[in-house]
Design a protein around this motif. Structure first.
Motif, PDB file in Angstrom:
ATOM      1  N   THR A 117       0.834  -1.202   0.000  1.00 32.46           N
ATOM      2  CA  THR A 117       0.000   0.000   0.000  1.00 32.46           C
ATOM      3  C   THR A 117       0.865   1.248   0.000  1.00 32.46           C
ATOM      4  O   THR A 117       0.590   2.219  -0.721  1.00 32.46           O
ATOM      5  N   GLU A 120       2.259   1.841  -3.460  1.00 38.97           N
ATOM      6  CA  GLU A 120       1.257   2.395  -4.364  1.00 38.97           C
ATOM      7  C   GLU A 120       1.001   3.872  -4.086  1.00 38.97           C
ATOM      8  O   GLU A 120       0.835   4.681  -5.002  1.00 38.97           O
ATOM      9  N   CYS A 124       1.785   7.076  -6.395  1.00 34.00           N
ATOM     10  CA  CYS A 124       0.688   7.981  -6.727  1.00 34.00           C
ATOM     11  C   CYS A 124       1.099   9.433  -6.487  1.00 34.00           C
ATOM     12  O   CYS A 124       0.883  10.304  -7.345  1.00 34.00           O
ATOM     13  N   PHE A 315      -6.483  -1.160  -4.053  1.00 32.45           N
ATOM     14  CA  PHE A 315      -6.427  -2.176  -5.091  1.00 32.45           C
ATOM     15  C   PHE A 315      -6.877  -3.512  -4.541  1.00 32.45           C
ATOM     16  O   PHE A 315      -7.116  -3.666  -3.341  1.00 32.45           O
ATOM     17  N   LYS A 316      -7.005  -4.476  -5.405  1.00 33.38           N
ATOM     18  CA  LYS A 316      -7.672  -5.745  -5.141  1.00 33.38           C
ATOM     19  C   LYS A 316      -7.161  -6.449  -3.891  1.00 33.38           C
ATOM     20  O   LYS A 316      -5.967  -6.566  -3.662  1.00 33.38           O
ATOM     21  N   GLN A 320     -10.602  -3.490   0.018  1.00 34.63           N
ATOM     22  CA  GLN A 320     -11.516  -3.048  -1.031  1.00 34.63           C
ATOM     23  C   GLN A 320     -12.943  -3.181  -0.514  1.00 34.63           C
ATOM     24  O   GLN A 320     -13.327  -4.223   0.026  1.00 34.63           O
ATOM     25  N   GLY A 462     -13.873   1.355  -4.186  1.00 40.23           N
ATOM     26  CA  GLY A 462     -12.600   0.834  -3.696  1.00 40.23           C
ATOM     27  C   GLY A 462     -11.990   1.724  -2.657  1.00 40.23           C
ATOM     28  O   GLY A 462     -12.065   2.929  -2.723  1.00 40.23           O
TER      29      GLY A 462
END
Length: 463
Positions: A117, A120, A124, A315-316, A320, A462
């Motif tokens: 996480t 990501e 971002c 994300f998955k 989520q 999400g």
């Protein structure tokens, strides 16, 4: 890989060409004989149970252009076979060689919980200014990191690389391959304590990420972690703390949750920037703060980075949230540790419900001899932060159930030893208006249970 031929592979690894042309172009690495992207170099790894050398023929049938081998001396083939002493070490040597060809700075992320996480979110925030490469999937190991290096292109301007470890010395190996300019340690927990013996050993191993820091590198440390906040980088490196404490260079203040979503003010010196996240749980405040810190060091104004973070929705299989058939389902089944399980339960309790909150929890793996106690403590946590129903899956998770029953006998608790029985119970028990958390270690395959209830998904939000 860009502009690479077998000749460069020989230079990088010290291998010997048994047959085929040294001018053969190569674009990708593959360790899976079943999947090729085109012009692949197949790397047959030798594992405890399987020696992938037996799949070299299959790799060629599926489009491989060349292969490593540590088991063949004379070949009669038009395709390149490259003889190396050890295919895994050759892969690592190639990854390190390719990294030296790259000019872009890299951010390395490690820690017991939250690496992916954080990766990501850092990527971002950096995307506010740069074209960012980030580790795909969970390629953070001695095998995954060298492959990751070769997938970075000349168009990428900065990279965010996840660096994992599960045994002593592993992080030093992959950090030396990555040669990072910035290192992030998210926290020191108890994941992999089974292999490393103690939290203090995990702490020492995580600090070895500095073995791969380049000159004048920066070490970002979670200033709220009891071990990291007392730590400074090695001589020659800069230390930057992030978190919520007064000791943090990048600090979140006025932190609160609005229907589960963190809202706070990011502070650095005299600068103050409002931040609103679209990922649930207070644990994501720290992830956001290190993302803002890294972006700021890389020349991105905090306000610009915060605007990008406001677009991040996760994300998955990692917290989520889905709205299906009148129910709210939290799929957090990618993995589990005591810290992340409590974070998932916090998210469950933060969501407004019209009927019941249901926690579906499975075993947490690799926690060592104290594993039963860690599971029991989750039961104690639930008693202090009650939900309506708890369903557990697995032998270790029985200790969660015991903790709940002993500490909060009013909470209904159900135990299961197989996914099928759990799934059938949920089909009869869940109703419109329920909110359900699915959380457990990946090996428990609780995601397959969650998937049953996501098949009729109509709306996704999400986090």
């Amino acid at each position: 890989m860009e502009h690479i031929t077998v000749k460069e592979i020989l230079e990088a690894t010290g291998g010997r060409l048994l047959c085929g042309s040294a001018d053969t172009p190569l674009d990708h690495l593959s360790i899976d004989s079943r999947t090729m992207k085109g012009n692949d170099l197949f790397v047959p790894l030798v594992g405890e149970k399987v020696d992938a050398h037996r799949f070299i023929g299959q790799a060629f049938d599926n489009g491989a252009a060349a292969t490593f081998t540590s088991e063949h001396d004379v070949m009669d083939d038009n395709r390149p076979w490259i003889r190396v002493a050890d295919t895994k070490r050759a892969l690592q040597a190639l990854g390190a060689w390719y990294r030296r060809r790259l000019n872009l700075p890299l951010v390395g992320i490690t820690g017991s919980v939250g690496k992916t996480t954080t990766r990501e979110m850092v990527a971002c925030a950096l995307s506010a200014k740069y074209r960012v490469y980030k580790t795909p999937a969970n390629h953070n190991s001695q095998v995954g990191v060298p492959i990751t290096m070769t997938e970075i292109s000349s168009q990428d301007e900065i990279g965010v690389i996840e660096l994992g470890m599960s045994e002593p010395g592993e992080l030093t190996i992959i950090a030396n391959i990555a040669q990072i300019q910035m290192a992030v340690i998210t926290n020191i927990g108890i994941t992999h304590i089974e292999q490393l013996g103690s939290r203090e050993n995990i702490f020492r191993e995580k600090l070895s990420i500095q073995d791969g820091l380049t000159e004048h590198g920066i070490l970002f440390l979670n200033g709220d972690d009891d071990l990291l906040k007392k730590t400074t980088a090695r001589e020659g490196f800069q230390t930057i703390y992030y978190g919520t404490g007064e000791n943090c260079h990048y600090r979140a203040v006025d932190v609160h949750l609005e229907n589960g979503y963190p809202v706070f003010t990011a502070v650095c010196g005299e600068e103050r920037v409002p931040v609103r996240l679209k990922v649930m749980g207070s644990h994501n405040v720290a992830n956001a703060m290190v993302s803002l810190a890294v972006a700021s060091v890389c020349g991105i104004p905090m306000r610009d980075a915060a605007e990008r973070l406001a677009e991040f929705t996760g994300f998955k299989n990692r917290q989520q949230i889905y709205h299906v058939g009148g129910m709210t389902i939290i799929d957090d089944t990618y993995n589990a540790s005591p810290v992340s399980m409590k974070a998932g339960l916090e998210v469950l309790n933060s969501i407004e419900v019209s009927r019941a909150r249901v926690a579906v929890l499975a075993d947490m793996k690799e926690l060592g001899p104290d594993s039963p106690r860690f599971h029991y403590e989750i039961g104690t946590y639930i008693a202090e932060n009650p939900v309506d129903k708890v369903a557990v899956l697995g032998e270790l998770a029985k200790e969660i159930a015991r903790g709940v029953r002993e500490q909060a006998p009013g909470i209904r608790v159900y135990e299961f030893m197989d996914r099928e029985s759990l799934t059938q119970w949920l089909k009869t028990e869940l109703r419109e208006g329920d909110t359900v958390l699915f959380k457990g270690s990946n090996s428990m395959e609780l995601g397959k249970v969650a998937a049953v209830f996501l098949e009729k998904q109509t709306t996704e939000n999400g986090v």
